[in-house]
Scaffold this active site. Structure first.
Site, PDB file in Angstrom:
ATOM      1  N   ASP A  13     -57.327 104.154 -36.855  1.00  0.00           N
ATOM      2  CA  ASP A  13     -56.994 105.040 -37.972  1.00  0.00           C
ATOM      3  C   ASP A  13     -55.520 104.787 -38.281  1.00  0.00           C
ATOM      4  O   ASP A  13     -54.657 105.098 -37.455  1.00  0.00           O
ATOM      5  CB  ASP A  13     -57.249 106.485 -37.521  1.00  0.00           C
ATOM      6  N   HIS A  20     -57.214 113.649 -43.168  1.00  0.00           N
ATOM      7  CA  HIS A  20     -57.900 112.662 -42.312  1.00  0.00           C
ATOM      8  C   HIS A  20     -59.298 112.381 -42.861  1.00  0.00           C
ATOM      9  O   HIS A  20     -60.295 112.534 -42.152  1.00  0.00           O
ATOM     10  CB  HIS A  20     -57.980 113.198 -40.885  1.00  0.00           C
ATOM     11  N   ASP A 133     -66.900 108.898 -36.381  1.00  0.00           N
ATOM     12  CA  ASP A 133     -65.600 109.526 -36.637  1.00  0.00           C
ATOM     13  C   ASP A 133     -65.640 110.987 -36.201  1.00  0.00           C
ATOM     14  O   ASP A 133     -66.688 111.625 -36.232  1.00  0.00           O
ATOM     15  CB  ASP A 133     -65.222 109.442 -38.124  1.00  0.00           C
ATOM     16  N   TYR A 230     -51.281 114.477 -28.447  1.00  0.00           N
ATOM     17  CA  TYR A 230     -52.338 114.419 -29.451  1.00  0.00           C
ATOM     18  C   TYR A 230     -52.069 113.334 -30.481  1.00  0.00           C
ATOM     19  O   TYR A 230     -51.027 113.304 -31.111  1.00  0.00           O
ATOM     20  CB  TYR A 230     -52.488 115.757 -30.201  1.00  0.00           C
ATOM     21  N   LYS A 233     -58.694 112.078 -32.248  1.00  0.00           N
ATOM     22  CA  LYS A 233     -59.781 111.766 -31.315  1.00  0.00           C
ATOM     23  C   LYS A 233     -60.005 110.269 -31.320  1.00  0.00           C
ATOM     24  O   LYS A 233     -59.388 109.536 -32.083  1.00  0.00           O
ATOM     25  CB  LYS A 233     -61.059 112.504 -31.723  1.00  0.00           C
ATOM     26  N   ASP A 235     -62.823 108.433 -31.763  1.00  0.00           N
ATOM     27  CA  ASP A 235     -63.665 107.870 -32.806  1.00  0.00           C
ATOM     28  C   ASP A 235     -64.254 106.519 -32.388  1.00  0.00           C
ATOM     29  O   ASP A 235     -63.797 105.461 -32.813  1.00  0.00           O
ATOM     30  CB  ASP A 235     -62.852 107.765 -34.101  1.00  0.00           C
TER      31      ASP A 235
HETATM   32  C1  F6R Z   1     -59.424 115.349 -35.990  1.00  0.00           C
HETATM   33  C2  F6R Z   1     -58.675 115.102 -37.226  1.00  0.00           C
HETATM   34  C3  F6R Z   1     -58.343 116.243 -38.103  1.00  0.00           C
HETATM   35  C4  F6R Z   1     -56.902 116.713 -37.869  1.00  0.00           C
HETATM   36  C5  F6R Z   1     -56.549 117.899 -38.761  1.00  0.00           C
HETATM   37  C6  F6R Z   1     -55.102 118.333 -38.610  1.00  0.00           C
HETATM   38  O1  F6R Z   1     -59.604 114.163 -35.287  1.00  0.00           O
HETATM   39  O2  F6R Z   1     -58.296 113.997 -37.529  1.00  0.00           O
HETATM   40  O3  F6R Z   1     -59.242 117.293 -37.941  1.00  0.00           O
HETATM   41  O4  F6R Z   1     -56.743 117.034 -36.529  1.00  0.00           O
HETATM   42  O5  F6R Z   1     -56.768 117.558 -40.118  1.00  0.00           O
HETATM   43  O6  F6R Z   1     -54.285 117.244 -38.811  1.00  0.00           O
HETATM   44  P1  F6R Z   1     -52.687 117.286 -38.760  1.00  0.00           P
HETATM   45  O7  F6R Z   1     -52.305 117.863 -37.421  1.00  0.00           O
HETATM   46  O8  F6R Z   1     -52.315 115.845 -38.902  1.00  0.00           O
HETATM   47  O9  F6R Z   1     -52.261 118.143 -39.908  1.00  0.00           O
HETATM   48 MG    MG Z   2     -57.029 110.610 -38.564  1.00  0.00          MG
HETATM   49 MG    MG Z   3     -60.905 109.233 -37.236  1.00  0.00          MG
END
Ligand code: F6R
Ligand code: MG
Ligand code: MG
Length: 381
Positions: A13, A20, A133, A230, A233, A235
């Site tokens: 990613d 995302h 994903d 963090y 994930k 994926d």
């Molecule tokens: C899970 C994922 C999304 C983000 C969420 C918050 O793998 O990619 O659910 O965790 O959109 O994202 P941030 O912390 O980047 O705002």
């Molecule tokens: Mg992502």
């Molecule tokens: Mg992903």
């Protein structure tokens, strides 16, 4: 250069549009350009670039074997190029999975997920690649077990003499970085005792017992363990060979008709159903999900990738998707409560330590609470 062909599926990613959700087409084009040049130079035999959710998927064939620096370097270069586009367009989380600035010979441990399978091409070589994903590698434990060890799923285990001896499972312990080889059906219960903990024990490879043919490989990278913080994930991706003494394509797809609960979804911190979808639905929306998986069908011919066919693009999986939506609805109603939200040890983002820190002076022994907070005291305020 040998006769053997290696199928390498490497994913990362490196940024996406509107959260995302999914990569920009220009990112896929940038990665495609790098791989097309490598094909011209005979570094790889063939390739295909796609995405599932926010992860770019590089599917490549070559004659260099697994873990080869040329191939991993190429994937790195493709992801770098897609990152450059992401930065230029100010896409979200540009370069997210590239944990290091410099490539050092192998992408393992550097962020991208990898599944590679070296094979002597059979007379016909049907292969399925799975790409998921918003979930983790252990999400494939249940389906892979059912494909290779459950006769209620795979009729061939009972009917086909070539499969009747069963399969051998390599189970990888992601915490300790060690593997154990186990035989099914003899040790089925022991295999299940481990892989029923999918956050720790992952089915990494499956071999046919009668001749040790490598039948399946799953990516085992757990990004947050790699990075120590963090970063999304993991994926996962998986490669499964099919037919002629291996599970039939329909037997390989069959376990996905049950949308089992997997870890991931919103903020990598929730359980939700794994929904099998066609490529056109390989993008995540509701609560950044639900977790999705696509299945691409191929034949490999002298290293050429013939395909893909979009295997979940079938009304036969409509009811599965409907059930997944109902499960998603049911799980969502739990809001921030377990078991929708993962347990504290599995959560990707966590404010728990800071909440506990903030409350530390306000925690009192239960006996004291009884003395201080009598019902009448509470009412008098
Ligand atoms: C899970 C994922 C999304 C983000 C969420 C918050 O793998 O990619 O659910 O965790 O959109 O994202 P941030 O912390 O980047 O705002
Ligand atoms: Mg992502
Ligand atoms: Mg992903």
């Amino acid at each position: 250069m040998g006769d053997k062909i290696t199928l390498s599926v490497i994913k990362a990613d490196v940024g996406s549009i509107a959260g995302h959700h999914m990569p920009h087409p220009d990112q896929l084009a940038a990665a495609t350009k790098i791989l097309a040049e490598a094909k011209q130079k005979d570094i790889i035999v063939d390739f295909y670039v796609t995405h599932v959710g926010d992860d770019i998927q590089l599917i490549m064939t070559h004659r260099k074997g697994v873990d080869h620096p040329d191939i991993h370097g190429l994937a790195w270069e493709a992801f770098k190029s897609a990152t450059k586009v992401a930065k230029e367009l100010k896409l979200y989380a540009a370069g997210q999975d590239l944990l290091s600035e410099a490539f050092s010979g192998n992408v393992r441990g550097m962020g991208p997920g990898v599944a590679e399978l070296e094979m002597e091409e059979r007379e016909a070589e049907p292969v399925i690649t799975f790409h998921a994903d918003k979930t983790e590698p252990g999400a494939f434990n249940m389906p892979i077990y059912r494909i290779f060890a459950d006769p209620f799923n795979t009729a061939g285990l009972v009917i086909d003499p070539k499969m009747h001896d069963g399969f051998m499972f390599e189970v990888y312990d992601v915490f300790e970085g060690r593997s154990v080889l186990m035989k099914t059906p003899e040790e089925s219960y022991d295999v299940l005792a481990l892989i029923g903990t999918p956050g720790r024990y992952i089915v990494r490879r499956v071999y046919r017992k009668s001749d040790n043919l490598l039948a399946a490989v799953v990516s085992v990278e757990r990004l947050n363990l790699t990075a120590g913080r963090y970063v999304g994930k993991d994926d996962p991706v998986a490669i499964v060979r099919a037919q002629h003494g291996l599970p039939a394509v329909g037997e390989v797809l069959e376990p996905f008709s049950f949308p089992h609960l997997v870890a991931g979804w919103m903020r990598g911190s929730h359980h939700g159903p794994l929904m099998p979808v066609p490529m056109r639905y390989a993008k995540v929306t509701r609560f950044d999900g639900p977790p999705r998986v696509i299945a691409l069908g191929w034949n490999i011919s002298k290293g050429r990738l013939i395909g893909p066919v979009d295997l979940f693009d079938d009304v036969a999986f409509d009811e599965t998707r409907r059930l997944a939506e109902m499960i998603a609805e049911y799980m969502r109603r739990h809001g921030p409560f377990m078991p929708h939200r993962l347990g504290p040890e599995e959560m990707e983002y966590t404010t728990l330590p800071s909440v506990l820190e903030k409350l530390k002076d306000r925690f009192v022994k239960t006996e004291e609470v009884k003395v201080v907070k009598k019902h009448s005291d509470l009412l008098s305020h």
